[in-house]
Design a protein around this motif. Structure first.
Motif, short mmCIF file in Angstrom:
data_model
loop_
_atom_site.label_atom_id
_atom_site.label_comp_id
_atom_site.label_asym_id
_atom_site.label_seq_id
_atom_site.Cartn_x
_atom_site.Cartn_y
_atom_site.Cartn_z
N GLU A 106 0.81 -1.23 0.00
CA GLU A 106 0.00 0.00 0.00
C GLU A 106 0.83 1.27 0.00
O GLU A 106 0.29 2.37 -0.05
CB GLU A 106 -0.95 0.00 1.21
CG GLU A 106 -2.09 -0.99 1.09
CD GLU A 106 -3.16 -0.76 2.12
OE1 GLU A 106 -4.35 -0.95 1.80
OE2 GLU A 106 -2.84 -0.40 3.27
N LYS A 107 2.15 1.13 0.11
CA LYS A 107 3.08 2.26 0.01
C LYS A 107 2.97 3.23 1.18
O LYS A 107 3.22 4.44 1.03
CB LYS A 107 2.89 3.02 -1.31
CG LYS A 107 2.92 2.13 -2.55
CD LYS A 107 4.20 1.29 -2.64
CE LYS A 107 4.19 0.39 -3.86
NZ LYS A 107 5.37 -0.52 -3.89
N PHE A 108 2.61 2.74 2.36
CA PHE A 108 2.73 3.56 3.56
C PHE A 108 4.21 3.79 3.82
O PHE A 108 5.06 2.97 3.48
CB PHE A 108 2.12 2.85 4.78
CG PHE A 108 0.62 2.93 4.85
CD1 PHE A 108 0.00 4.04 5.40
CD2 PHE A 108 -0.17 1.89 4.39
CE1 PHE A 108 -1.38 4.11 5.48
CE2 PHE A 108 -1.55 1.94 4.46
CZ PHE A 108 -2.15 3.06 5.01
N SER A 109 4.53 4.91 4.47
CA SER A 109 5.92 5.15 4.84
C SER A 109 6.32 4.18 5.96
O SER A 109 5.47 3.71 6.72
CB SER A 109 6.11 6.59 5.33
OG SER A 109 5.46 6.79 6.58
N ASP A 110 7.61 3.89 6.05
CA ASP A 110 8.10 2.99 7.10
C ASP A 110 7.69 3.45 8.50
O ASP A 110 7.15 2.66 9.27
CB ASP A 110 9.63 2.86 7.01
CG ASP A 110 10.06 1.82 5.99
OD1 ASP A 110 9.32 1.65 5.00
OD2 ASP A 110 11.11 1.19 6.17
N PRO A 111 7.93 4.73 8.86
CA PRO A 111 7.58 5.16 10.21
C PRO A 111 6.07 5.05 10.49
O PRO A 111 5.67 4.64 11.59
CB PRO A 111 8.05 6.62 10.26
CG PRO A 111 9.10 6.72 9.22
CD PRO A 111 8.66 5.80 8.13
N ALA B 80 -4.60 -2.39 -1.57
CA ALA B 80 -3.62 -3.45 -1.78
C ALA B 80 -4.09 -4.47 -2.79
O ALA B 80 -3.29 -5.09 -3.49
CB ALA B 80 -3.29 -4.13 -0.45
N HIS B 81 -5.40 -4.67 -2.87
CA HIS B 81 -5.95 -5.66 -3.81
C HIS B 81 -7.43 -5.37 -4.05
O HIS B 81 -8.07 -4.68 -3.25
CB HIS B 81 -5.77 -7.09 -3.26
CG HIS B 81 -6.42 -7.32 -1.92
ND1 HIS B 81 -7.77 -7.45 -1.75
CD2 HIS B 81 -5.87 -7.45 -0.68
CE1 HIS B 81 -8.05 -7.65 -0.48
NE2 HIS B 81 -6.91 -7.65 0.20
#
Length: 433
Positions: free
Chosen positions: A129-134, A201-202
Motif C-alpha cells: 500500500e506504500k505507507f511510509s516505514d515510520p 492493496a488488492h
C-alpha cells in the motif's frame, strides 16, 4: 524529606536506565531505612502485592497470547479481516487495527500484540500500500495499545485487584471505549491514505473468499467468545478463564491447526515465565513504593491537595498526571503507584469505580505509544524486518496523529460516563455509584 528521598532516588535511577522494578524498590527501601522502619516489612509487602489469586490470571493470559502468535491463529485472523477490508484504501492498516482488537481480546498485552502482528503487517503496509516505514510501524504501535482496553486486559485485572471492583463488570466496560479507540485510529488511517493518494492493496475478493478465510479463522475467533462468555455467563472466574484460554489455545494449535509442535511448548512456557517474572518484579517494587507513600503520609498529603481541586479539577489532574506518567513507565507500574492514591479521592467525589478505572486505563493505554518510553514504540522499532528498520524517534513522530485521536477518545470517556457504563448496566445489571 522522605518524599524528596523517594522521588529523587526514583527519578535518578529511572534516567540512569535502571529497570522500573529496581527504581521503585530502591527508592522505597531507602525511605524505609531513613525512617527507621524494620526492613522485614519489605518481604511481607512484596508477597502481599503479588500473592493474590486474581493475579494468577496474568501468566495464563500472557501464555494464551504467546500461543496465539505461534499456533497460526493470528495469521488466519489477518487473512479473514484482509478479505473483508483489504480492498479499501488503507485497508491493510485497518486490518492491523481490527486484528489488534481481536488479539487484545485474547492476550491483553500491547507489547505481545506488536510482536505478533508487526512482522506480518508492517511489510504488507509498506510494500503493498506504500505507507511510509515510520507510519506503518506507528500504526502497529498505536493499534496494539487497544489491547490494554479491550477485555480481557491485564491492566483491568490489576485495577480490580487494587480496588475490589468486579472483574466481569470492568471487562465488559472496556468493550465500547476500545471500539471507539479503534474507530478513531481507522479515521486517522483513512485521512493519511487519502492525503497521500494511496491505492488499495488488492481488489475485492468476493464473499467466497470471505467465507473460506472465516472458516479457517473460526477457531481463533471463538477464543475471545469462550473467555468473555464464560466470565459473563458465570461459568468461571477471570483467573479460570485465563487458564481455559491457554488450554484452548494449545488444543487449537496442536490438534486443529497442527502448527504448534509439542517441542515448541517448552519455549512458550519459557517466554511466558520471563514476561510474567518481569511483571511480578514490577508489581513487587510498586507495592513497596505504595506502602511507603501510605506509611509516611505522602498519600494523605497528595489526596488532600486533590480534594481541594474539586471534582472537575481532579479529573483534569488525573488525566494530565497519568498521561505524563505513561510517557515514562508501563501501565501496570502506574496502576500500583497512582490508583491507591487517586481511587479514594474519586470515591469521595462520587465518581463511579468502573468509570474511573476506564479513565485510568485509557490514559495508560495512550502511554504505551507516547515517547520517550512508550513500550510499544520500542517493540515496534526493534522488530527484525529486513529493509524496514526505523528509529524510535521516527515511529513516535508518526504516531502523533493517532495520539491526538486517542486523547480525544480519552476526553469522551472522561466526560461521558455512559461510554464506560452503558454495557455493564445493560449486560451485567450493574448499578453505577
Amino acid at each position: 524529606m522522605t518524599y524528596a528521598i523517594m522521588l529523587g532516588v526514583f527519578v535518578v535511577l529511572l534516567f540512569l536506565g535502571a529497570p522500573i522494578a529496581l527504581s521503585l524498590g530502591m527508592s522505597s527501601l531507602l525511605a524505609i531505612l531513613y525512617n527507621g522502619t524494620g526492613i522485614n516489612v519489605v518481604a511481607g509487602q512484596i508477597y502481599g502485592g503479588i500473592g493474590k489469586y486474581l493475579l494468577l490470571a496474568v501468566p495464563f493470559f500472557v501464555l494464551s497470547g504467546n500461543i496465539m502468535a505461534k499456533a497460526g491463529i493470528s495469521d488466519r485472523l489477518i487473512a479473514f479481516i484482509d478479505a473483508l477490508l483489504g480492498y479499501l484504501r488503507g485497508g491493510i492498516a485497518m486490518v492491523c487495527i481490527v486484528v489488534a482488537c481481536f488479539f487484545g481480546a485474547i492476550s491483553g498485552s500491547g507489547a505481545a500484540t506488536v510482536a505478533a502482528l508487526g512482522v506480518i503487517l508492517i511489510p504488507a503496509m509498506i510494500e503493498r500500500e506504500k505507507f511510509s516505514d515510520p507510519f506503518a510501524h506507528g500504526v502497529v504501535a498505536a493499534a496494539s495499545s487497544i489491547a490494554v482496553i479491550i477485555p480481557p486486559s491485564i491492566s483491568f485485572v490489576i485495577y480490580a485487584s487494587l480496588t475490589g471492583v468486579s472483574v466481569g463488570d470492568i471487562f465488559v466496560a472496556g468493550i465500547l471505549p476500545g471500539v471507539i479507540m479503534g474507530a478513531a485510529m481507522i479515521l486517522v488511517v483513512q485521512i493519511y491514505a487519502h492525503k497521500h493518494h494511496l491505492k488499495p492493496a488488492h481488489p475485492w475478493k468476493g464473499w467466497r473468499e470471505v467465507w473460506r478465510t472465516f472458516k479457517s479463522a473460526f477457531w481463533g475467533l471463538l477464543m475471545p467468545v469462550i473467555i468473555l462468555g464464560g466470565i459473563y455467563g458465570g461459568y468461571f472466574s477471570a483467573t479460570e478463564a485465563a487458564a481455559v484460554a491457554a488450554v484452548y489455545g494449545l488444543f487449537v494449535g496442536t490438534v486443529v491447526y497442527k502448527e504448534l509442535k509439542w517441542k515448541d511448548i517448552v519455549a512458550l512456557l519459557y517466554d511466558t515465565a520471563k514476561s510474567t517474572g518481569g511483571l511480578m518484579l514490577i508489581i513487587g517494587g510498586a507495592t513497596i513504593f505504595s506502602y511507603a507513600c501510605t506509611r509516611y503520609g505522602i498519600s494523605v498529603g497528595v489526596q488532600s491537595l486533590l480534594e481541594n481541586c474539586g471534582k472537575g479539577g481532579f479529573l483534569i489532574i488525573t488525566n494530565i498526571v497519568l498521561l505524563i506518567a505513561g510517557c515514562f513507565m508501563d501501565a501496570n507500574s502506574n496502576m500500583y503507584i497512582f490508583i491507591p492514591i487517586m481511587y479514594p479521592v474519586a470515591q469521595k467525589f462520587g465518581i463511579d469505580p468502573i468509570h474511573f478505572g476506564m479513565i485510568c486505563t485509557v490514559n495508560l493505554a495512550i502511554g504505551q505509544f507516547t515517547p520517550p518510553v512508550g513500550t510499544n514504540l520500542f517493540v515496534a522499532s526493534s522488530l527484525r524486518i529486513p529493509g524496514h528498520r526505523v528509529g524510535v524517534e521516527s515511529v513516535a513522530k508518526a504516531c502523533l496523529p493517532m495520539i491526538a485521536a486517542a486523547v480525544l477518545v480519552l476526553l469522551l470517556v472522561t466526560y461521558i460516563p455512559d461510554i464506560a457504563l452503558f454495557l455493564p448496566k445493560m449486560l451485567m445489571g450493574y448499578t453505577p455509584v
